[in-house]
Design an enzyme around this catalytic site. Sequence first.
Site, short mmCIF file in Angstrom:
data_model
loop_
_atom_site.label_atom_id
_atom_site.label_comp_id
_atom_site.label_asym_id
_atom_site.label_seq_id
_atom_site.Cartn_x
_atom_site.Cartn_y
_atom_site.Cartn_z
CB SER A 120 40.50 68.86 21.99
OG SER A 120 41.58 68.04 21.65
CB THR A 183 41.41 69.17 27.10
OG1 THR A 183 41.53 68.66 25.77
CG2 THR A 183 41.05 68.06 28.04
CD GLU A 343 44.68 68.42 27.63
OE1 GLU A 343 44.27 68.23 26.48
OE2 GLU A 343 44.97 69.54 28.07
ZN LIG Z 1 44.75 67.97 18.14
#
Ligand SMILES: [Zn+2]
Length: 535
Positions: A120, A183, A343
């Site tokens: 990510s 993220t 997210e």
């Molecule tokens: Zn992951």
Amino acid sequence: MKFLLSLLTLVCLAALIVAQVPKDPFPVKRVETPETWRRDGWAAVDRAKATKPILPKKGKPRNVILFIGDGMGVSTLTAARILEGQLRGESGEENRLSFENFPYSALSKTYSTNQQTSDSAPTMSAIITGVKTDEGILSVNQNVVHDDYRTVKGNEAKTLLEYAEEAGLSTGIVSTARLTHATPGACYAHTADRNWESDADIKKKNPGAYAAGFPDIARQLIETPYGDGPEVVLSGGRSKFMTFDQTDPEYSDKHGERLDNRDLIKEWVDKKGDSKYVWNQKDFDKINPKKTKRLMGLFEPSYMRYSFDRKNDKAGEPSLSEMTAKSIDILSRNKKGYFLMVEGGRIDHGSHAGNAYRALTDTIALSDAVRTAASKVDLSNTLIVVTADHSHTLVIQGYPARGNDILGLVRQMDSNGNLERGYHKDKLGLPYTTLSYANGKGYQGETDNQPAGPKKCCEDYKRAKPNINGRFNLSDVNTDDPDYLQEAAIPLTGETHGGEDVAIFAEGVNAYLFRGSMEENWTFYIMADTLGLAR
Ligand SMILES: [Zn+2]
């Protein structure tokens, strides 16, 4: 006694017989005829022809809402949409997740500058800075050496959130993961290692960087030089912001982890007037967005709960939808516009654990949040983007009949088009589930990783005798149980990401710019162009 025993045997036998009856597919509830297929097809053409691109109007506020389903690959979307339909008692395949009705979509290539399949950190960095980069590093370019803090200076890649802050827009970050996780962290932090979430993390992982005082990810949120920093942050991960001496408000056996003795929650609140901090559902509900300019909500010491487990949380946690709605209400008070990142962070964790149920129900929760957002905003001046950072190895296999339980064993049609009486068998004579992972904890060859406890799936699973070549007989195992781990072909401690493309769905102003096969970093430029930034 003898009578009781025989009664018991009878009951057991009956239970066995009941358990062995193959589950029937869910019914197709809508009318489907050759005519309805034709009608729907022409309607889709007419709809596409009537869809006019929404272009930005001059002088109007322009907002961007970016939804990231962490690890939400295409097979995850398919399985989640079927599960959502089946939870309503319908066959499921015809169901659509909220964003699957958006008029524009594209494919996104998720490789990083040094890996075919990414984590990510570089993927979100690409989406939020427009610059692809190496594995494990956040919002810095590929000249940074992973784990080497000395290479960060001068190689920071500015994020869309930072551009927006600089321009006087409001910004927000919502995540079910930790606020300092890859993220959300990529939105505001620039670092040589995504795991440097608190100063305690840096000390443990890189004493040199710690001794040099390199700022951890949590600290970077507070010390951001861009504008006044995000107006809204709602997520998990409060331990990264609390000092070692502070006891967690929800769990008396837990405490903060900061070694620098900085209470970053208090610092965030004190930074500007009219700032509120909440950590439970009740206080969150009391926040009046009309009277609140800045809101920090940290609802767990680490990750927030999976959507399925939210009901068990001691102090209560808001849903992704509720957090999205409140964020939009607060951010939209700024007439210049806003950027909001939301997210669904735990779709990824469900899959890493080999547990499709939680990955799919969290995908449905993200779909709910997107629906909420789309219903609240003016699409003539707001762009909504829904995508994933990378995929997972979830596989939809076999030839299950229409409406077959997506979490269940494959039951297919025979050559005459009739539903087979039993479950379909593999070469070992054993049934198998539609969903599996290519690798991970669900490997059955050597060890039984199914979680222990009084859970039906797992008790049944332990009784299911290992068969030849390592496969278990799943005939009597409740694979619908939320704790069931799908079978995996390769034994790994955690299931890995998948390397194929992910989907992008877009609606609203400039949404028409999403088309075809795109590099993951191109999303940044469409969002930046919409907000009139960064060019
Ligand atoms: Zn992951």
